[in-house]
Design an enzyme around this catalytic site. Structure first.
Site, PDB file in Angstrom:
ATOM      1  N   ASP A 159       0.294  -6.447   9.369  1.00 53.88           N
ATOM      2  CA  ASP A 159       0.547  -6.872   8.190  1.00 53.88           C
ATOM      3  C   ASP A 159       1.945  -6.407   7.513  1.00 53.88           C
ATOM      4  O   ASP A 159       2.003  -5.215   7.307  1.00 53.88           O
ATOM      5  CB  ASP A 159      -0.512  -6.762   6.996  1.00 53.88           C
ATOM      6  CG  ASP A 159      -0.432  -7.959   5.901  1.00 53.88           C
ATOM      7  OD1 ASP A 159       0.608  -8.062   5.516  1.00 53.88           O
ATOM      8  OD2 ASP A 159      -1.581  -8.071   5.558  1.00 53.88           O
ATOM      9  N   ASP A 167       3.579 -10.756   4.273  1.00 58.06           N
ATOM     10  CA  ASP A 167       2.897 -10.944   3.075  1.00 58.06           C
ATOM     11  C   ASP A 167       3.979 -11.362   2.250  1.00 58.06           C
ATOM     12  O   ASP A 167       5.239 -11.277   1.954  1.00 58.06           O
ATOM     13  CB  ASP A 167       2.609  -9.607   2.548  1.00 58.06           C
ATOM     14  CG  ASP A 167       1.815  -9.407   1.307  1.00 58.06           C
ATOM     15  OD1 ASP A 167       0.703 -10.002   1.068  1.00 58.06           O
ATOM     16  OD2 ASP A 167       2.590  -8.828   0.309  1.00 58.06           O
ATOM     17  N   GLU A 187       2.430 -15.631   4.618  1.00 53.70           N
ATOM     18  CA  GLU A 187       1.724 -16.038   3.589  1.00 53.70           C
ATOM     19  C   GLU A 187       2.698 -16.745   2.679  1.00 53.70           C
ATOM     20  O   GLU A 187       3.518 -16.140   1.797  1.00 53.70           O
ATOM     21  CB  GLU A 187       1.179 -14.759   2.827  1.00 53.70           C
ATOM     22  CG  GLU A 187       0.339 -15.165   1.524  1.00 53.70           C
ATOM     23  CD  GLU A 187      -0.108 -13.864   0.685  1.00 53.70           C
ATOM     24  OE1 GLU A 187      -1.038 -14.145  -0.053  1.00 53.70           O
ATOM     25  OE2 GLU A 187       0.797 -12.759   0.716  1.00 53.70           O
ATOM     26  N   HIS A 227      -8.735 -11.286   2.243  1.00 52.54           N
ATOM     27  CA  HIS A 227      -8.966 -10.185   1.611  1.00 52.54           C
ATOM     28  C   HIS A 227      -8.688 -10.535  -0.001  1.00 52.54           C
ATOM     29  O   HIS A 227      -9.002  -9.534  -0.867  1.00 52.54           O
ATOM     30  CB  HIS A 227      -8.064  -8.925   1.742  1.00 52.54           C
ATOM     31  CG  HIS A 227      -6.665  -9.461   1.909  1.00 52.54           C
ATOM     32  ND1 HIS A 227      -6.183 -10.139   2.893  1.00 52.54           N
ATOM     33  CD2 HIS A 227      -5.772  -9.010   1.195  1.00 52.54           C
ATOM     34  CE1 HIS A 227      -5.038 -10.173   2.573  1.00 52.54           C
ATOM     35  NE2 HIS A 227      -4.572  -9.413   1.577  1.00 52.54           N
ATOM     36  N   ASP A 228      -8.122 -11.711  -0.187  1.00 52.48           N
ATOM     37  CA  ASP A 228      -7.744 -11.955  -1.693  1.00 52.48           C
ATOM     38  C   ASP A 228      -8.542 -12.994  -2.387  1.00 52.48           C
ATOM     39  O   ASP A 228      -8.284 -13.520  -3.480  1.00 52.48           O
ATOM     40  CB  ASP A 228      -6.197 -12.400  -1.820  1.00 52.48           C
ATOM     41  CG  ASP A 228      -5.097 -11.314  -1.667  1.00 52.48           C
ATOM     42  OD1 ASP A 228      -5.559 -10.290  -1.828  1.00 52.48           O
ATOM     43  OD2 ASP A 228      -3.884 -11.516  -1.017  1.00 52.48           O
TER      44      ASP A 228
END
Length: 583
Positions: free
Chosen positions: A129, A231, A288, A360-361
């Site tokens: 990431d 990200d 993302e 994870h969000d």
């Protein structure tokens, strides 16, 4: 670096030659060779919460290594690991202090090298990431840049003078709430942060910044990683004129997302990233990319795009009136849910999409998309069927494969997530009482996905022998890997069946997508078809029985049912079935 890329090219050619036989069934544009990452399943591991082997209460890299066989049993071909770099952990690793060092909470560089090596033995790639929009304010880069206005990294971040009255340069609100600008006494200037004040944004306009980031990515490729998730990438380019936006809250501020996401010129930066990092390798890169409209998908991940895939958030944000506020939600219909999926499925002749319902969000998908009264096992199987049979690369988030659910905390103090505290505060400021604000947090907190993985029925569900950094969900005695492993009717084994089904029926990977009964508020039906076979998928998204007879039933063979048997022309609540149809 050149030698590494030449070797990768030769390996890629070898893979293409060896895989040709598998792609003959594609139709139209789909006859192009599928790459390895289009033909596999990706599993997202959140290291803090996956498995702890040293008893410090945090999951670690050896914990992931210890469960590689478990992940292989799901058909996983890549593991995306959220940030493991050195970090003060104010935002659970998304505040990076040093991209070349490993956070001691998680282990050592040797542990990472072992993970890559052991995963490779199982034909699993490790995906890192990359947090490249910002760093931690404890990064040496930021320490130097913020020390004064005369240093080598003076413009590595985004600095601006105060207005005449001493206030921030504009009225932008950070995604975690409050002004997106913070005053630096040493420089007598403000710095910009899209997220929290301890996450200053990097200045991508500076070529030295870009090249330093590209070097970091290449360092990890040389370590043997198989790809990257990038990200918050849509925020890396800022407008030339950073003007005030229209105030959209009681605080008089304007959300930074609408002011900076996908600013014109961003693709120039990302084409450079592709050229200097990805070209000549067989890695995949997924961005993302919140804020990229559907009509621009091909520019981002088409044949000449900058990434292989991008995460779009239209589906996971379906119930939000404004994606920034958890307290502004609406009810939605199945037809609306299907329409969003349909748009992306129809676009996959030109682009490849990642399929996901959790990360994870996000809250757990069972709670997010289905009514509270839904049977959790059947509901999880229904969503799993959708995830694993649509066209694209499925991304399974840890615990999703066993049907983990949201956590429920009694007070806001029990939540770790910084975003949850800010959302709670904004809800109170906009008229909700404390219980209403807390319920919004219960529904959408990122802690829902970050509670520890549930491995067995022992203390802390087998996650740690120490004190877990975040409390385990209350239902771990019923929902855990150990209990589900040998249960043929479990959510876990349904995922395994779907994984095997994908291997046995390539139409579920390379086939076209044709939706049926688009207006139905009960059924989600579609056909996946290549030159060799047609697979009909039908899912009852209601809590009641629904009559169902396939078209041409005499030429239809039931492959699997989430109930484990055949009830004929009645679909039971949240039942999912897959059929093979004859031409």
């Amino acid at each position: 670096m050149k030698l590494r890329k030449c070797i990768a090219i030769l390996l890629c050619i070898t893979v293409i030659i060896g895989f040709c036989a598998c792609s003959k069934g594609q139709t139209g544009k789909n006859e192009q060779q599928l790459k390895w990452w289009q033909n596999t399943i990706v599993y997202e591991a959140y290291p803090s919460s996956f498995k702890d082997t040293d008893g410090n209460g945090y999951g670690d890299i050896p914990g992931i290594t210890s469960e590689l066989d478990y992940l292989a049993s799901l058909g996983v071909g890549a593991i995306w690991i959220t940030p493991i770099f050195a970090s003060p952990m104010k935002d659970n690793g998304y505040d990076v202090a040093d991209y070349y060092s490993i956070n001691p909470l998680y282990g050592t560089m040797e542990d990472v090298e072992t993970l890559i090596e052991e995963a490779d033995k199982r034909n699993i790639k490790i995906v890192m990431d990359l947090v490249f929009n910002h760093t931690s304010d404890e990064s040496e880069w930021f320490k130097e840049s913020s020390s004064d206005r005369n240093n080598d990294k003076n413009d590595w971040y985004i600095w601006a003078d105060a207005r005449e009255d001493g206030s921030a340069p504009n009225n932008w609100r950070g995604i975690f709430g409050g002004s997106a600008w913070t005053w630096c006494e040493a420089r007598q200037q403000y710095y910009l942060h899209t997220f929290a004040d301890f996450q200053p944004d990097l200045n991508w306009e500076n070529p030295d910044v870009r090249n330093s980031l590209f070097d970091i990515a290449n360092f990890w490729i040389d370590k043997g990683v198989g790809g990257f998730r990038v990200d918050a990438v849509t925020y890396i380019k800022k407008p030339d004129l950073m003007l005030d936006g229209v105030a959209d809250g009681t605080d008089g501020l304007s959300g930074i997302h609408n002011m900076t996401a996908n600013t014109e010129g961003i693709l120039d930066f990302l084409h450079e990233f592709k050229e200097k990092v990805q070209d000549g390798t067989d890695i995949f890169v997924v961005g993302e990319a919140n804020g990229v409209p559907n009509e621009q998908l091909e520019d981002w991940c088409g044949e000449n795009g900058v990434f292989d895939m991008i995460f779009s958030f239209d589906l996971v944000n379906i119930q939000f009136v404004n994606g920034e506020y958890w307290y502004k939600t609406r009810d939605f219909k199945l037809s609306e849910f299907k329409k969003i999926i349909h748009v992306f499925q129809q676009g996959t002749d030109d682009v490849w999409v990642p399929l996901f319902f959790e990360n994870h969000d996000q809250p757990r998908s069972i709670n997010h998309f289905l009514p509270d009264c839904t049977d959790k096992i059947n509901g999880a199987k229904a969503l799993a069927t959708l995830l694993m049979t649509l066209r694209g690369t499925p991304f399974i988030y840890q615990g999703e494969e066993i049907g983990m659910t949201n956590v429920n905390r009694d007070t806001i103090e029990e939540y770790n997530d910084i975003s949850s505290h800010n959302q709670y505060k904004m809800a109170l400021e906009n008229g909700l009482d404390r219980e209403e604000a807390l319920q919004c947090v219960r529904d959408y907190s990122r802690d829902n996905a970050r509670s520890p993985m549930q491995w067995d029925m022992t203390a802390n569900s087998g996650f740690t022998r120490g004190r877990a950094w975040l409390a385990v969900a209350d239902n771990y005695l019923a929902v855990n890997v150990g209990s589900e492993d040998n249960d043929p009717n479990s959510v876990l084994n349904w995922y395994r069946q779907l994984s095997e089904l994908r291997k046995e029926h390539p139409a579920l990977i390379d086939g076209s997508f044709n939706e049926l009964r688009e207006d139905s508020e009960e059924l989600f039906m579609y056909i996946r078809e290549n030159k060799k076979e047609k697979i009909l998928v039908v899912i009852n998204f209601t809590g009641k029985q629904v009559d169902f007879i396939p078209d041409n039933p005499g030429s239809t063979e039931l492959l699997i049912s989430s109930y484990g048997d055949d009830s004929g022309d009645i679909l039971r609540p949240y039942e999912a079935r897959c059929y093979r149809q004859q031409y």
